[in-house]
Design a protein around this motif. Structure first.
Motif, PDB file in Angstrom:
ATOM      1  N   LEU A  82      -4.682   9.406  -3.710  1.00 25.44           N
ATOM      2  CA  LEU A  82      -3.493   9.359  -2.844  1.00 25.44           C
ATOM      3  C   LEU A  82      -2.934  10.761  -2.642  1.00 25.44           C
ATOM      4  CD1 LEU A  82      -1.656   6.357  -4.464  1.00 25.44           C
ATOM      5  CD2 LEU A  82      -1.822   6.650  -2.006  1.00 25.44           C
ATOM      6  N   SER A  97       0.844  -1.204   0.000  1.00 23.73           N
ATOM      7  CA  SER A  97       0.000   0.000   0.000  1.00 23.73           C
ATOM      8  C   SER A  97       0.880   1.256   0.000  1.00 23.73           C
ATOM      9  CB  SER A  97      -0.886  -0.012   1.252  1.00 23.73           C
ATOM     10  OG  SER A  97      -1.692   1.132   1.306  1.00 23.73           O
ATOM     11  N   LYS A  98       0.407   2.312  -0.666  1.00 24.21           N
ATOM     12  CA  LYS A  98       1.097   3.621  -0.697  1.00 24.21           C
ATOM     13  C   LYS A  98       2.580   3.457  -1.037  1.00 24.21           C
ATOM     14  CE  LYS A  98      -1.882   5.178   3.084  1.00 24.21           C
ATOM     15  NZ  LYS A  98      -1.949   5.300   4.508  1.00 24.21           N
ATOM     16  N   SER A 110      -8.218   4.896  -6.592  1.00 26.41           N
ATOM     17  CA  SER A 110      -7.992   5.438  -5.244  1.00 26.41           C
ATOM     18  C   SER A 110      -7.350   6.811  -5.357  1.00 26.41           C
ATOM     19  CB  SER A 110      -7.043   4.534  -4.466  1.00 26.41           C
ATOM     20  OG  SER A 110      -7.582   3.251  -4.345  1.00 26.41           O
ATOM     21  N   ILE A 168      -4.586   7.468   1.714  1.00 26.21           N
ATOM     22  CA  ILE A 168      -5.184   6.886   0.507  1.00 26.21           C
ATOM     23  C   ILE A 168      -6.677   6.795   0.786  1.00 26.21           C
ATOM     24  CG2 ILE A 168      -4.802   4.500   1.337  1.00 26.21           C
ATOM     25  CD1 ILE A 168      -4.448   3.701  -1.626  1.00 26.21           C
TER      26      ILE A 168
END
Ligand SMILES: Cc1cc2nc3c(=O)[nH]c(=O)nc-3n(C[C@H](O)[C@H](O)[C@H](O)COP(=O)(O)OP(=O)(O)OC[C@H]3O[C@@H](n4cnc5c(N)ncnc54)[C@H](O)[C@@H]3O)c2cc1C
Length: 415
Positions: A390, A222-223, A388, A369
């Motif tokens: 961010l 993630s991220k 998504s 996010i």
């Protein structure tokens, strides 16, 4: 209008009124909620609110207090104490009439509509189960008995304190290792946030030390770009990130782990084990997907296995991120559906909700996010609507937003 018609109408109105008033005060039944974490406590609060107090709600948890996993990585960074993340259930009882019962639930008897709490039966009309996660130690059984030496700290509480103690006691020049399990696990970005928090502490207090992140996944889950940027810009030379590092061996006594690439001996070793739905879900057969996660219908969160039992939060089988924000959102959809079903009405056929997740990269800067999900009837699952969103980069402003997010969700769960 004829006088007779008027009288008939007035009578019908008063009959309706009486029925309505009667319904308003009638008990619609009892909902028992097992697990008073993010999912369960929210569901208890919302069933009471949405039913106007007409449904009795009993919330059961083995622990006396709610301790938040979100923000708990900041205890390691030194910005928060565990006490600041610990809350009681008094407001839920006082303001909403939720009845809190402390005890461990050991069985669900769906045929008789009752559970066993602390050895005693408790009956329900509908049951909501939100047991969170438990850990899989099948490949490394020695780890199960080594929680003092090698805490996971993946359930906030005594293990968080233990890991912090070990970090504080670590000499300058020591090695702190975080082992990340393969997906799916609770809170995809949290291991990398933890890395940032530990690195922040080391950079400030023990700059000759090293942090190694052994990630079983091929890339950060993630991220990714944001964390890579944070590792590079804020902690150059301090963090060593090694993807594709599935655990092969663990030696508890020397805190040494072996992967396909490396053998790493650590001063502090934080292994986050693979996960599955909480033990109760395994024991009562709710975890029917690979004996790991619970299959539900995303309109009402009804289990596909046991009638009149609903499951929410980390324990469910889905491709959704396992987060507090999600558990809280699912709890509200589930609560609405449970109230509707108990009123004899159909639940909303097209539920939607969002997930937002903040991560702190140092003492003040955070990034996030967020994704919107909607029920897709053809696929019988929640699907992301668009891409998504961010952050461009971590910032102090988002740090302020992250603190506000935490305050708001705690209120929504517990106040
Ligand atoms: C380090 C870390 C950081 C995180 N940060 C974030 C974040 O920033 N944002 C975010 O959205 N999410 C975050 N999460 C994820 C979040 O904590 C979980 O997704 C969330 O807690 C799931 O809620 P839940 O209700 O399913 O489980 P939980 O909140 O774990 O609640 C489960 C409850 O069930 C009880 N229970 C279990 N079995 C029984 C039984 N048999 N009898 C009685 N009681 C029982 C437990 O005591 C517990 O209180 C983080 C997680 C970690 C580990």
């Amino acid at each position: 209008m004829q006088r007779r018609d008027f009288l008939a109408l007035a009578l019908a109105g008063s009959v309706m009124e009486t029925v309505f008033a009667k319904n308003r005060h009638a008990r619609l039944g009892r909902v028992v909620v097992v697990g008073a974490g993010y999912g369960g406590a929210t569901a208890a609060r919302y069933v009471r609110m949405l039913s106007g107090g007409r449904i009795e709600v009993i919330l059961v948890d083995q622990n006396a207090n709610f301790i938040s996993c979100p923000v708990s990585n900041r205890v390691l960074g030194g910005q928060r104490t565990l006490e600041q993340l610990t809350f009681g259930y008094d407001a839920l009882q006082r303001q909403h009439g939720v009845k809190f019962m402390r005890g461990s639930v050991t069985a669900v008897d769906a045929d008789k509509s009752r559970i066993v709490v602390a050895g005693k039966p408790l009956s329900y009309d509908r049951l909501i189960v939100a047991p969170g996660i438990d850990f899989i130690y099948d490949d490394f059984p020695a780890l199960a008995g080594a929680q003092e030496q090698i805490p996971h700290a993946w359930k906030a509480g005594p293990q968080t304190r233990n890991l912090q103690r070990q970090l504080l006691a670590m000499p300058d020049g020591g090695v702190f290792t975080i082992v990340v399990p393969p997906q799916p696990y609770r809170c995809p970005p949290a291991p990398y946030e933890r890395a940032c928090q530990v690195a922040f502490y080391l950079k400030t207090h023990k700059p000759r030390s090293k942090l190694i992140v052994l990630d079983a996944n091929p890339v950060m889950t993630s991220k990714r770009a944001l964390f890579e940027q944070a590792f590079r810009a804020l902690y150059p030379g301090l963090i060593e990130y090694v993807p594709g590092s599935e655990l092969q061996q663990v030696d508890v006594a020397t805190r040494t782990v072996k992967t396909a690439f490396d053998t790493v001996k650590s001063t502090v070793l934080n292994i986050i084990p693979p996960q599955r739905a909480g033990k109760l879900a395994q024991d009562c057969g709710l975890a029917n997907v690979e004996r790991r996660w619970c299959e539900v219908d995303f309109v009402s969160y009804a289990s596909s296995v046991l009638p009149h039992v609903h499951v929410i939060g980390d324990a469910i089988d889905s491709s959704l991120p396992k987060s507090a924000h999600m558990a809280n959102a699912q709890a509200k959809i589930c609560a609405r559906a449970v109230v509707d079903l108990m009123l004899g009405q159909a639940p909303d056929p097209a539920p939607a909700y969002a997930n937002t997740c903040y991560s702190f990269v140092d003492d003040r800067q955070a990034m996030h996010i967020s994704t919107l999900y909607r029920y897709d009837a053809a696929k019988e699952s929640m699907q992301a609507v668009g891409a998504s969103k961010l952050s461009d980069h971590a910032s102090v402003e988002e740090g302020v937003d992250a603190d506000a997010w935490a305050r708001h969700i705690w209120d929504d769960v517990l106040a």
